[in-house]
Design a protein around this motif. Structure first.
Motif, PDB file in Angstrom:
ATOM      1  N   MET A 109       0.746  -1.109  -0.163  1.00 48.77           N
ATOM      2  CA  MET A 109       0.062   0.118  -0.238  1.00 48.77           C
ATOM      3  C   MET A 109       0.910   1.343  -0.093  1.00 48.77           C
ATOM      4  O   MET A 109       1.693   1.536   0.943  1.00 48.77           O
ATOM      5  N   GLY A 110       0.821   2.140  -1.033  1.00 49.59           N
ATOM      6  CA  GLY A 110       1.377   3.297  -1.122  1.00 49.59           C
ATOM      7  C   GLY A 110       0.437   4.572  -1.612  1.00 49.59           C
ATOM      8  O   GLY A 110      -0.619   4.281  -1.893  1.00 49.59           O
ATOM      9  N   ALA A 126      -2.460  -1.467  -3.475  1.00 52.87           N
ATOM     10  CA  ALA A 126      -3.351  -0.957  -2.908  1.00 52.87           C
ATOM     11  C   ALA A 126      -3.163   0.576  -2.382  1.00 52.87           C
ATOM     12  O   ALA A 126      -1.816   0.903  -2.317  1.00 52.87           O
ATOM     13  N   CYS A 127      -4.088   1.282  -2.380  1.00 46.05           N
ATOM     14  CA  CYS A 127      -3.844   2.634  -1.998  1.00 46.05           C
ATOM     15  C   CYS A 127      -4.975   3.332  -1.128  1.00 46.05           C
ATOM     16  O   CYS A 127      -6.049   2.741  -1.282  1.00 46.05           O
ATOM     17  N   PRO A 128      -4.469   4.268  -0.337  1.00 48.37           N
ATOM     18  CA  PRO A 128      -5.684   5.063   0.175  1.00 48.37           C
ATOM     19  C   PRO A 128      -6.430   5.870  -0.993  1.00 48.37           C
ATOM     20  O   PRO A 128      -5.940   6.079  -1.853  1.00 48.37           O
ATOM     21  N   ASN A 129      -7.665   6.226  -0.508  1.00 40.87           N
ATOM     22  CA  ASN A 129      -8.437   7.010  -1.442  1.00 40.87           C
ATOM     23  C   ASN A 129      -8.040   8.273  -1.858  1.00 40.87           C
ATOM     24  O   ASN A 129      -8.678   8.993  -2.802  1.00 40.87           O
ATOM     25  N   ASP A 130      -7.113   8.973  -1.107  1.00 46.67           N
ATOM     26  CA  ASP A 130      -6.451  10.228  -1.461  1.00 46.67           C
ATOM     27  C   ASP A 130      -5.162  10.118  -1.876  1.00 46.67           C
ATOM     28  O   ASP A 130      -4.411  11.040  -1.896  1.00 46.67           O
ATOM     29  N   SER A 137      -4.420   4.666 -10.401  1.00 47.01           N
ATOM     30  CA  SER A 137      -4.586   4.303 -11.974  1.00 47.01           C
ATOM     31  C   SER A 137      -3.780   2.729 -11.871  1.00 47.01           C
ATOM     32  O   SER A 137      -4.168   1.970 -12.811  1.00 47.01           O
ATOM     33  N   ILE A 138      -2.900   2.469 -11.009  1.00 45.74           N
ATOM     34  CA  ILE A 138      -2.495   1.228 -11.016  1.00 45.74           C
ATOM     35  C   ILE A 138      -2.655   0.244  -9.873  1.00 45.74           C
ATOM     36  O   ILE A 138      -2.295  -0.897  -9.831  1.00 45.74           O
ATOM     37  N   SER A 139      -3.509   0.858  -8.928  1.00 48.93           N
ATOM     38  CA  SER A 139      -3.940   0.118  -7.838  1.00 48.93           C
ATOM     39  C   SER A 139      -5.011  -0.964  -8.263  1.00 48.93           C
ATOM     40  O   SER A 139      -6.042  -0.559  -8.847  1.00 48.93           O
ATOM     41  N   THR A 140      -4.818  -2.215  -7.630  1.00 48.86           N
ATOM     42  CA  THR A 140      -5.660  -3.241  -7.616  1.00 48.86           C
ATOM     43  C   THR A 140      -6.910  -2.983  -6.873  1.00 48.86           C
ATOM     44  O   THR A 140      -8.088  -3.260  -7.114  1.00 48.86           O
ATOM     45  N   ILE A 142      -8.503   0.241  -4.143  1.00 47.73           N
ATOM     46  CA  ILE A 142      -8.433   1.817  -3.495  1.00 47.73           C
ATOM     47  C   ILE A 142      -9.532   1.570  -2.512  1.00 47.73           C
ATOM     48  O   ILE A 142     -10.725   1.586  -2.603  1.00 47.73           O
ATOM     49  N   SER A 143      -8.585   1.919  -1.373  1.00 46.75           N
ATOM     50  CA  SER A 143      -9.575   1.949   0.118  1.00 46.75           C
ATOM     51  C   SER A 143     -10.542   2.877  -0.124  1.00 46.75           C
ATOM     52  O   SER A 143     -10.384   4.228  -0.501  1.00 46.75           O
ATOM     53  N   ASN A 144     -11.548   2.741   0.699  1.00 39.40           N
ATOM     54  CA  ASN A 144     -12.495   3.855   1.126  1.00 39.40           C
ATOM     55  C   ASN A 144     -12.359   4.576   2.141  1.00 39.40           C
ATOM     56  O   ASN A 144     -12.569   5.747   2.325  1.00 39.40           O
ATOM     57  N   LYS A 145     -10.977   4.592   2.656  1.00 38.13           N
ATOM     58  CA  LYS A 145     -10.494   5.372   3.831  1.00 38.13           C
ATOM     59  C   LYS A 145      -9.354   6.303   3.326  1.00 38.13           C
ATOM     60  O   LYS A 145      -8.565   5.712   2.319  1.00 38.13           O
TER      61      LYS A 145
END
Length: 174
Positions: A109-110, A126-130, A137-140, A142-145
């Protein structure tokens, strides 16, 4: 047919997290003495401790160099903490070699461009939503957090629930 990220969760046994913008909200408070203060979410700490106690690897690769960050994460039991990492793929490759990891076993996660090279080679990016657009664009997944707002807890809990290892009665002793 596109595969759902949830189909990839059963293979995860290693979590790698960036710090600023993931474990923190990315905001730095500059104290009068020049010290940089970050804020971390205890829910993320709980989830990381729970994961470690269930046998998952939790690793940190961060460009930041704050030793207070190392102290906090080490207190949770995290052993693989790379601070001052400006070429994160190098530390990722060290971890792959050290633990004989396969890409499909790793969730990274980055939130920003320095995370991009590692996120391109792991099983779940994975990534945070911000997170910045390049990372989204490359994340499998995207967290809702947002970063620092429980996004780490979100991904760890999802993996552990799918693998039936999430323990709501766990004593994290944070």
């Amino acid at each position: 047919m596109e595969i759902s990220y949830k189909q990839l969760l059963p293979k995860v046994n290693t979590f790698i997290f960036d710090v600023d913008g993931v474990l923190t909200n990315g905001i730095l408070t500059i104290m009068p003495d020049g010290e940089l203060v970050r804020h971390m979410n205890v829910k993320d700490g709980y989830a990381m401790k729970n994961a470690l106690n269930k046998g998952y690897r939790v690793c940190i690769i961060s460009g930041g160099t704050n030793e207070g960050v190392r102290t906090r994460l080490a207190a949770l039991g995290i052993e693989d903490i790379y601070l001052g990492a400006h070429d994160k793929i190098k530390q990722y490759q060290e971890l792959v070699k050290k633990y004989n990891l396969q890409p499909e076993n790793v969730l990274y996660m980055g939130d920003d461009v320095p995370d991009y090279p590692v996120m391109k080679v792991v099983g779940i990016a994975a990534c945070p939503n911000d997170a910045v657009q390049e990372i989204q664009s490359i994340s499998t997944y995207i967290s809702n957090k947002k970063g620092g707002d429980g996004c780490v807890r979100d991904v760890i809990e999802q993996v552990m629930r799918v693998q039936q290892k999430w323990d709501e009665n766990f004593d994290a002793s944070l």
